[in-house]
Design an enzyme around this catalytic site. Structure first.
Site, PDB file in Angstrom:
ATOM      1  N   ARG A  65      48.722  40.900  51.184  1.00 16.33           N
ATOM      2  CA  ARG A  65      48.891  40.786  52.630  1.00 16.33           C
ATOM      3  C   ARG A  65      50.316  40.413  53.055  1.00 16.33           C
ATOM      4  NH1 ARG A  65      44.176  37.408  54.807  1.00 16.33           N
ATOM      5  NH2 ARG A  65      45.414  35.887  53.684  1.00 16.33           N
ATOM      6  N   LYS A 173      37.006  37.812  36.412  1.00 22.96           N
ATOM      7  CA  LYS A 173      35.957  36.820  36.572  1.00 22.96           C
ATOM      8  C   LYS A 173      36.294  35.902  37.752  1.00 22.96           C
ATOM      9  CE  LYS A 173      35.921  32.960  34.250  1.00 22.96           C
ATOM     10  NZ  LYS A 173      36.754  31.757  34.254  1.00 22.96           N
ATOM     11  N   ASP A 202      36.631  39.729  30.314  1.00 24.71           N
ATOM     12  CA  ASP A 202      36.495  38.380  29.775  1.00 24.71           C
ATOM     13  C   ASP A 202      37.678  38.256  28.825  1.00 24.71           C
ATOM     14  OD1 ASP A 202      36.048  36.224  28.026  1.00 24.71           O
ATOM     15  OD2 ASP A 202      33.942  36.232  28.568  1.00 24.71           O
ATOM     16  N   HIS A 203      38.689  37.508  29.221  1.00 22.10           N
ATOM     17  CA  HIS A 203      39.941  37.598  28.447  1.00 22.10           C
ATOM     18  C   HIS A 203      39.771  37.087  27.015  1.00 22.10           C
ATOM     19  CE1 HIS A 203      40.618  33.349  29.519  1.00 22.10           C
ATOM     20  NE2 HIS A 203      41.495  33.305  28.548  1.00 22.10           N
ATOM     21  N   GLU A 241      39.890  21.723  26.122  1.00 16.28           N
ATOM     22  CA  GLU A 241      41.200  21.842  26.781  1.00 16.28           C
ATOM     23  C   GLU A 241      41.723  20.459  27.126  1.00 16.28           C
ATOM     24  OE1 GLU A 241      41.579  25.495  29.524  1.00 16.28           O
ATOM     25  OE2 GLU A 241      39.594  24.704  29.881  1.00 16.28           O
ATOM     26  N   HIS A 265      33.057  32.989  28.330  1.00 19.53           N
ATOM     27  CA  HIS A 265      33.744  32.891  27.041  1.00 19.53           C
ATOM     28  C   HIS A 265      32.844  32.370  25.912  1.00 19.53           C
ATOM     29  CE1 HIS A 265      36.901  33.576  29.813  1.00 19.53           C
ATOM     30  NE2 HIS A 265      37.206  32.325  30.071  1.00 19.53           N
TER      31      HIS A 265
HETATM   32  C1  BG6 Z   1      39.575  30.672  32.225  1.00 21.19           C
HETATM   33  C2  BG6 Z   1      39.030  29.479  32.955  1.00 21.19           C
HETATM   34  O1  BG6 Z   1      38.658  31.729  32.247  1.00 21.19           O
HETATM   35  O2  BG6 Z   1      39.820  30.310  30.865  1.00 21.19           O
HETATM   36  C3  BG6 Z   1      39.991  28.304  32.868  1.00 21.19           C
HETATM   37  O3  BG6 Z   1      38.824  29.814  34.319  1.00 21.19           O
HETATM   38  C4  BG6 Z   1      40.341  28.015  31.434  1.00 21.19           C
HETATM   39  O4  BG6 Z   1      39.427  27.140  33.474  1.00 21.19           O
HETATM   40  C5  BG6 Z   1      40.789  29.282  30.715  1.00 21.19           C
HETATM   41  O5  BG6 Z   1      41.384  27.054  31.420  1.00 21.19           O
HETATM   42  C6  BG6 Z   1      40.968  29.039  29.225  1.00 21.19           C
HETATM   43  O6  BG6 Z   1      41.561  30.152  28.635  1.00 21.19           O
HETATM   44  P1  BG6 Z   1      42.466  30.029  27.341  1.00 21.19           P
HETATM   45  O7  BG6 Z   1      42.826  31.438  27.009  1.00 21.19           O
HETATM   46  O8  BG6 Z   1      43.632  29.190  27.727  1.00 21.19           O
HETATM   47  O9  BG6 Z   1      41.611  29.369  26.297  1.00 21.19           O
END
Ligand code: BG6
Length: 519
Positions: A65, A173, A202-203, A241, A265
């Site tokens: 935007r 997501k 889903d990375h 984390e 994940h």
């Molecule tokens: C994301 C979450 O999908 O994955 C985050 O929304 C999280 O909250 C992150 O920190 C963790 O990804 P990675 O690759 O750093 O383990």
């Protein structure tokens, strides 16, 4: 015989014929001003460009935007690359070539004007491939996915039926917030695009080590033989984390650890660890097996949730020398929030292979370490000889797959302590990606963008997978309905979560194994 590099070469089995060609295309990023674009998508595209992995002729159009020109957006991306590029300083010459392929389109996601302009920009592209092959990356809030798909369809940019070239949607997501919203979203997208055109991200699936789970399981007979209820005592999946929610409090309040991490994940890692071998290494057979596995995960009844699920929330503490406030004192978090920043679950898989084997999953923010790993704990030896004398001090074998950091695989077993007398202690055999392969490991988004550009959906989530995962998560949420955080749910930042998470395992004679990070 000594192993030589020639032998390594001889034994290397390449499955590159499985890879499809990356095609010339125009990539349109919706949410171009967002964090994901500058942190992940642009650095990934730049890296692919720098590595010669993108076709010479590709274009990126950022759609958002804010009022920007091509030049001002390019300048912003240059700064973003300085901050987020993983491979050191940005190369000026390369960046100039990269920037020439980047454009900006100002538009409101819900209004036709922007899409008309976008259609004009795409129509003006110099080659038929750039005009006809379109990858629409939806890096916006999910509430906008439906409207973007509809507007693209109205502007004749997204065709559901046969079209010249191809049109794909990549969807970030969170995909819904429960089963019913995810199904409704699927319904909305399906109106304008076939399932084959939808790439749900889903990375975690783009991570090298996560992809290795299947390779490791199905190419090594010694482990696959043990991968069942006869040999495995239990499995632990930890994704921890160190960071708190930081500035994402607004999003996190709506989500919590269960929706943010477990639904996607952790359940994906569980599916890969526990699924049956697919009949082929292709997208549909692999995804079929993941769906079967997720459908076999026993749904929890509300009364089981109290016994099998622990949630927690962080209180102030110090993590790696950094002070973290109470979760409830974080920006955009309600002072009496009951959102969980930690969750641990004990799940069972009701199928032939895994009947009776507990799978423990845990994830949380503001914990002692940032690490993701899977630990497969094998059954102990019979209770004679050493076991009879050492009791629980004799460690059972285990296999740990470290997904990040220090990516690798470790086998734990017992060895005799040298010297007279008989002493045993756990020792380890370790494989490290870094020392074995050394090479640069691509970021998850690099792999996923390449796959989306080549039309390979293997590492993306199919509609039925998303829905199965939500069913599991919904069964937990139903058990939490109307119940606030218990007093023992709070944990100090920098710890491994609330004590009740330890009791969850202790009740079955198990204990969490904390990831050991080499520094
Ligand atoms: C994301 C979450 O999908 O994955 C985050 O929304 C999280 O909250 C992150 O920190 C963790 O990804 P990675 O690759 O750093 O383990």
């Amino acid at each position: 015989m000594h192993r030589t590099e020639d032998m390594d070469e001889l034994m290397t089995c390449r499955l590159d014929h499985h890879r499809r060609q990356v095609e010339v295309a125009t990539v349109v990023i919706f949410g171009a001003s967002g964090d994901l674009t500058s942190r992940k998508l642009i650095p990934a595209l730049y890296q692919l460009y720098a590595g010669g992995q993108l076709p010479e002729d590709f274009r990126v159009i950022g759609f958002a935007r804010r009022d920007k020109t091509d030049e001002s957006w390019r300048a912003e991306l240059r700064e973003a690359l300085d901050r987020y590029s993983r491979t050191g300083p940005v190369d000026e010459v390369l960046f100039t070539g990269f920037a020439e392929r980047i454009h900006y389109c100002r538009g409101d996601l819900a209004e036709t004007d922007g899409y008309t302009k976008l259609a004009g920009m795409i129509a003006a592209m110099p080659t038929p491939e750039l005009r006809e092959n379109r990858l629409f990356y939806l890096a916006t809030s999910p509430s906008q996915f439906g409207i973007i798909a509809e507007q693209l369809h109205e502007a004749n940019l997204l065709e559901r039926g046969p079209a010249a070239g191809w049109h794909r949607l990549v969807v970030e997501k969170p995909f819904g917030r429960d089963l019913s919203s995810a199904s409704a979203l699927n319904q909305e997208l399906i109106r304008h695009a076939h399932e084959q055109q939808i790439f749900r991200i889903d990375h975690y699936l783009g991570k090298e080590t996560v992809q290795n789970i299947l390779m490791f399981r199905f190419s090594n007979s010694i482990f696959e033989r043990l991968w069942n209820r006869d040999a495995v005592d239990h499995v632990q999946i930890t994704v921890s984390e160190k960071l708190g929610v930081g500035r994402r409090g607004g999003y996190y309040e709506e989500s919590g650890a269960l929706r943010d991490m477990v639904q996607n994940h952790l359940l994906q890692v569980l599916a890969l660890i526990a699924m049956e071998p697919p009949v082929a290494l292709d997208a549909e057979p692999i995804r079929d097996e993941k769906v079967k596995l997720l459908s076999a995960v026993r749904r929890l009844l509300p009364e089981q949730v109290a016994k099998q699920v622990v949630r927690g929330q962080y209180r102030a503490g110090v993590v790696a020398g950094q002070a973290i406030p109470d979760y409830r004192a974080e920006e955009k978090v309600a002072t009496g929030s009951d959102t969980e920043t930690f969750v641990a679950l004990k799940l069972f898989i009701d199928n032939w292979r895994w009947a009776g084997v507990p799978f423990y999953l845990r994830t949380g923010k503001a914990l002692a370490e940032s690490a993701s790993e899977v630990r497969v704990q094998f059954k102990p030896t019979p209770n004679v000889l050493f076991a009879a004398q050492c009791g629980p001090r004799l460690d059972a074998n285990s296999l740990t797959l470290r997904l990040q950091p220090d990516e690798g695989i470790t086998l734990h077993f017992n060895g005799k302590i040298p010297g007279v007398g008989i002493g045993l202690r756990p020792v380890r055999m370790h494989f490290s990606y870094d020392s074995e392969f050394g090479a640069y490991t691509p970021e998850a988004y690099e792999r996923l963008l390449l796959d989306a550009l080549s039309g390979d959906p293997t590492l993306f989530i199919r509609r039925d997978e998303v829905e199965q995962a939500w069913e599991i998560v919904d069964s937990v949420r139903a058990g939490w309905e109307g119940q606030g955080m218990a007093d023992d749910a709070f944990y100090p930042a920098g710890s491994w979560g609330p004590e009740c998470a330890d009791q969850l395992l202790a009740r079955a004679g198990h204990a969490w194994r904390e990831p050991q990070i080499q520094r």
